[in-house]
Design a protein around this motif. Structure first.
Motif, short mmCIF file in Angstrom:
data_model
loop_
_atom_site.label_atom_id
_atom_site.label_comp_id
_atom_site.label_asym_id
_atom_site.label_seq_id
_atom_site.Cartn_x
_atom_site.Cartn_y
_atom_site.Cartn_z
N THR A 1 0.57 -1.01 -0.16
CA THR A 1 -0.17 -0.02 0.01
C THR A 1 1.02 1.13 0.45
O THR A 1 0.10 2.08 -0.45
CB THR A 1 -1.22 0.08 1.11
OG1 THR A 1 -0.17 0.38 2.18
CG2 THR A 1 -2.00 -1.25 0.92
N GLY A 2 2.01 1.32 0.59
CA GLY A 2 2.91 2.42 0.52
C GLY A 2 2.52 2.99 1.56
O GLY A 2 3.14 4.59 1.84
N TYR A 3 2.30 1.95 3.00
CA TYR A 3 1.46 3.17 3.88
C TYR A 3 2.58 3.69 4.78
O TYR A 3 2.93 2.12 5.51
CB TYR A 3 0.17 2.44 4.39
CG TYR A 3 -0.81 2.38 3.77
CD1 TYR A 3 -1.51 3.75 3.28
CD2 TYR A 3 -2.05 1.47 4.09
CE1 TYR A 3 -1.98 3.67 2.59
CE2 TYR A 3 -2.79 1.62 3.69
CZ TYR A 3 -3.20 2.81 2.68
OH TYR A 3 -4.40 3.18 2.06
N LEU A 4 3.03 4.52 5.75
CA LEU A 4 3.67 4.59 6.75
C LEU A 4 2.92 5.38 7.73
O LEU A 4 2.47 6.56 7.70
CB LEU A 4 4.80 5.54 6.41
CG LEU A 4 6.02 5.12 5.30
CD1 LEU A 4 6.80 6.16 4.90
CD2 LEU A 4 6.88 4.09 5.72
N ASP A 5 2.03 4.74 8.88
CA ASP A 5 1.40 5.29 9.86
C ASP A 5 2.13 4.40 11.51
O ASP A 5 1.82 3.43 11.69
CB ASP A 5 0.03 4.75 9.88
CG ASP A 5 -0.93 5.79 10.35
OD1 ASP A 5 -0.71 4.84 11.77
OD2 ASP A 5 -1.38 6.48 10.31
N THR A 6 2.05 4.90 12.82
CA THR A 6 2.06 4.05 13.14
C THR A 6 1.36 2.54 14.41
O THR A 6 1.88 2.70 15.18
CB THR A 6 2.61 5.48 15.23
OG1 THR A 6 1.34 6.73 14.93
CG2 THR A 6 3.97 6.52 14.55
N GLU A 7 0.41 3.65 13.66
CA GLU A 7 -1.04 2.19 14.07
C GLU A 7 -1.19 1.29 12.94
O GLU A 7 -1.96 0.59 13.14
CB GLU A 7 -2.18 3.17 14.33
CG GLU A 7 -1.74 4.28 15.10
CD GLU A 7 -1.91 3.51 16.64
OE1 GLU A 7 -2.42 3.03 16.88
OE2 GLU A 7 -1.30 3.70 17.66
N LEU A 8 -0.50 1.19 12.02
CA LEU A 8 -0.45 0.50 11.22
C LEU A 8 -0.25 -0.87 11.47
O LEU A 8 -1.76 -1.80 10.72
CB LEU A 8 0.59 0.54 10.13
CG LEU A 8 0.58 -0.57 8.46
CD1 LEU A 8 -0.49 -0.24 8.13
CD2 LEU A 8 1.92 -0.05 7.57
N TYR A 9 0.42 -1.23 11.97
CA TYR A 9 0.92 -3.19 12.60
C TYR A 9 0.12 -2.43 14.14
O TYR A 9 1.44 -2.25 15.09
CB TYR A 9 1.67 -3.95 12.23
CG TYR A 9 2.17 -3.68 10.81
CD1 TYR A 9 0.94 -4.89 10.72
CD2 TYR A 9 3.38 -3.07 10.59
CE1 TYR A 9 1.60 -4.63 8.56
CE2 TYR A 9 3.48 -3.49 9.11
CZ TYR A 9 2.52 -4.30 8.46
OH TYR A 9 2.41 -4.44 6.53
N GLN A 10 -0.50 -3.16 14.66
CA GLN A 10 -1.29 -3.28 16.13
C GLN A 10 -0.61 -4.58 16.41
O GLN A 10 -1.52 -5.25 17.47
CB GLN A 10 -2.69 -3.22 15.96
CG GLN A 10 -3.10 -1.57 15.79
CD GLN A 10 -4.57 -0.72 16.10
OE1 GLN A 10 -5.38 -1.62 16.91
NE2 GLN A 10 -4.82 0.02 15.41
N THR A 11 0.88 -4.63 16.29
CA THR A 11 1.31 -5.87 17.12
C THR A 11 0.81 -6.19 19.15
O THR A 11 0.22 -7.21 19.09
CB THR A 11 2.18 -6.09 16.71
OG1 THR A 11 3.31 -5.10 17.46
CG2 THR A 11 2.55 -6.41 15.41
N ASP A 12 1.08 -4.51 19.21
CA ASP A 12 0.96 -5.33 21.15
C ASP A 12 -0.21 -5.60 21.82
O ASP A 12 -0.80 -5.87 22.29
CB ASP A 12 0.93 -3.40 21.64
CG ASP A 12 2.13 -3.48 21.74
OD1 ASP A 12 3.17 -3.87 21.08
OD2 ASP A 12 2.70 -2.33 21.86
N LYS A 13 -1.60 -5.18 20.54
CA LYS A 13 -2.87 -5.70 21.48
C LYS A 13 -3.15 -6.73 20.70
O LYS A 13 -3.56 -7.31 21.42
CB LYS A 13 -4.06 -4.86 20.51
CG LYS A 13 -4.44 -3.20 20.38
CD LYS A 13 -5.17 -2.45 19.81
CE LYS A 13 -5.66 -1.23 19.83
NZ LYS A 13 -6.31 -0.45 19.35
#
Length: 438
Positions: free
Chosen positions: A327-339
């Protein structure tokens, strides 16, 4: 050291199985992978392809399997400038040409360091830093500009990409092995009391061998070329027998290389200080590799101002964090591995740098920004990974990602405060090779 007991293992298992959601998360993660199972598709709502300020930029370049992003990003800025000045948007420069000279110059700097540090043991921390750096193909804007100033540039057709420039592993591995062996020989000569002339003779012999290796891998760089192109108005242009230096002197005479400053944001070091990284000084007699460390808001302000003036902005970043190529997305909420895991791994930027979790791994180019009454919503990014990723090779970056994972921007002095200009032109603090300043 405390041994993990059987009872503790049983307690861990019981805790895991207490919450049925853990089994659901485990099945999803095992089936599709951790990143896919934690992917947050809602980021698309804010990372669309519309920007309030956007440069008129054509297709992207492709560094393939190499660490030459810094050269690609630098030459992207130069090609955008050349294209705007000469009305030719699809003109590209040869990354292989500057990569060739980088290998020669960096070998020279390495040999000089090995002679200078020959009285220290091999396990000395600075000696080990140089040995680890041998043959590397990563670098920085200032290093690329040093090469452009000394050797000029050529069009991509004058020295095209080859297998070894696109896939640098074989070359950098061979160079690293040779340079490390040569370091042992130079250290031995120093220990035996060899004269400066004898050391220079040995170094010249080693550099001659490096030149041979790089020429075999990449081909010799052209000494002259014909500049030939058709501009956007279909007008034909031809200028014969230009040297690479003449090309820069003529077509970049108004491009003020020395007006650019690298603003860094590395909160594990004191702000409003100018730092020098001697390990990265790649050209003997060239400019020192320096960074002015400031709070992140100054990086954003200067980058926006430069974009609005019509010029692109190179920036160093930790691209593999919270990024999806497709997608070309750069976002701090993209992968929510902590959840997904039920843990908290959030760290401050300073702590990430101090522990090695944070590091600038890539250079890209800002070519657009989206603002709402001065509030930055997102950025348009030109990458050098070809047009099959992102939006035809362009990426969308959120402002929180900029704040967390951008470590430096390259901007003109006119977009700095008066105090920052004064600091940038003043004395710099030397950093140790192992200091992590992004």
């Amino acid at each position: 050291m405390t041994v993990i007991s059987d009872q503790e293992i049983a307690d861990f298992s019981a805790d895991f199985n207490t919450n049925s959601k853990n089994q659901v998360a485990s099945r999803a993660a095992r089936r599709s992978g951790l990143l896919e199972a934690s992917f947050n598709d809602r980021v698309s709502e804010r990372l669309n392809h519309v920007f309030s300020t956007e440069l008129d930029v054509d297709g992207v370049t492709d560094q393939k399997h190499s660490g030459r992003c810094w050269e690609f990003a630098t030459l992207n800025v130069l090609r955008h400038y050349f294209g705007k000045q000469n009305k030719v948007k699809d003109f590209t420069f040869s990354q292989a040409y500057n990569f060739f000279w980088d290998k020669i110059e960096r070998a020279n700097a390495f040999y000089d360091a090995m002679i200078r540090l020959a009285d220290r043991p091999l396990n000395d921390r600075e000696v080990q830093s140089w040995l680890a750096f041998a043959g590397e193909d990563g670098g920085l804007w200032s290093m690329a500009i040093n090469l452009v100033k000394k050797y000029g540039v050529v069009p991509s057709y004058a020295m095209p990409e080859s297998f070894n420039s696109n896939n640098t592993t074989g070359l950098i591995d061979s160079l690293a092995r040779k340079e490390r062996k040569d370091a042992i020989a130079l250290r031995k000569l120093v220990s035996e009391g060899s004269s400066q002339d004898e050391l220079e003779k040995a170094k010249k012999h080693f550099l001659n061998e490096v030149y041979r290796m790089v020429s075999v891998a990449l081909g010799e760089p052209p000494k002259k070329f014909d500049l030939e192109y058709r501009d956007d108005d279909k007008k034909y242009h031809l200028e014969r027998d230009l040297t690479p230096r003449e090309f820069v002197q003529k077509y970049f005479k108004d491009f003020k290389f020395d007006d650019y400053v690298v603003l860094s944001n590395c909160p594990n070091h004191e702000f409003n200080k100018l730092y020098h990284m001697p390990l990265y000084d790649n050209v003997d007699g060239g400019d020192q590799i320096k960074f002015l460390n400031v709070p992140i808001e100054y990086l954003a302000q200067a980058a926006v101002a430069q974009l609005k003036s019509g010029d692109a902005v190179i920036f160093g970043n930790d691209v593999l964090k919270q990024m999806e190529r497709k997608t070309g997305y750069l976002d701090t909420e993209l992968y929510q591995t902590d959840k997904l895991f039920g843990v908290d791994t959030k760290m401050s930027k300073a702590d990430r740098l101090a522990t090695g979790e944070g590091f600038a791994t890539h250079d890209m180019t800002l070519v657009g920004v989206d603002e709402d009454h001065g509030h930055i919503r997102k950025w348009k990014v030109e990458n050098s990974w070809g047009d099959k990723y992102g939006h035809k090779g362009f990426y969308e970056m959120s402002q929180p990602w900029f704040e967390d994972y951008v470590y430096d921007v390259v901007v003109r002095k006119e977009f700095l405060t008066d105090e920052q200009v004064k600091l940038a032109e003043g004395p710099a603090i030397d950093l140790k090779p192992w200091d992590n300043i992004g």
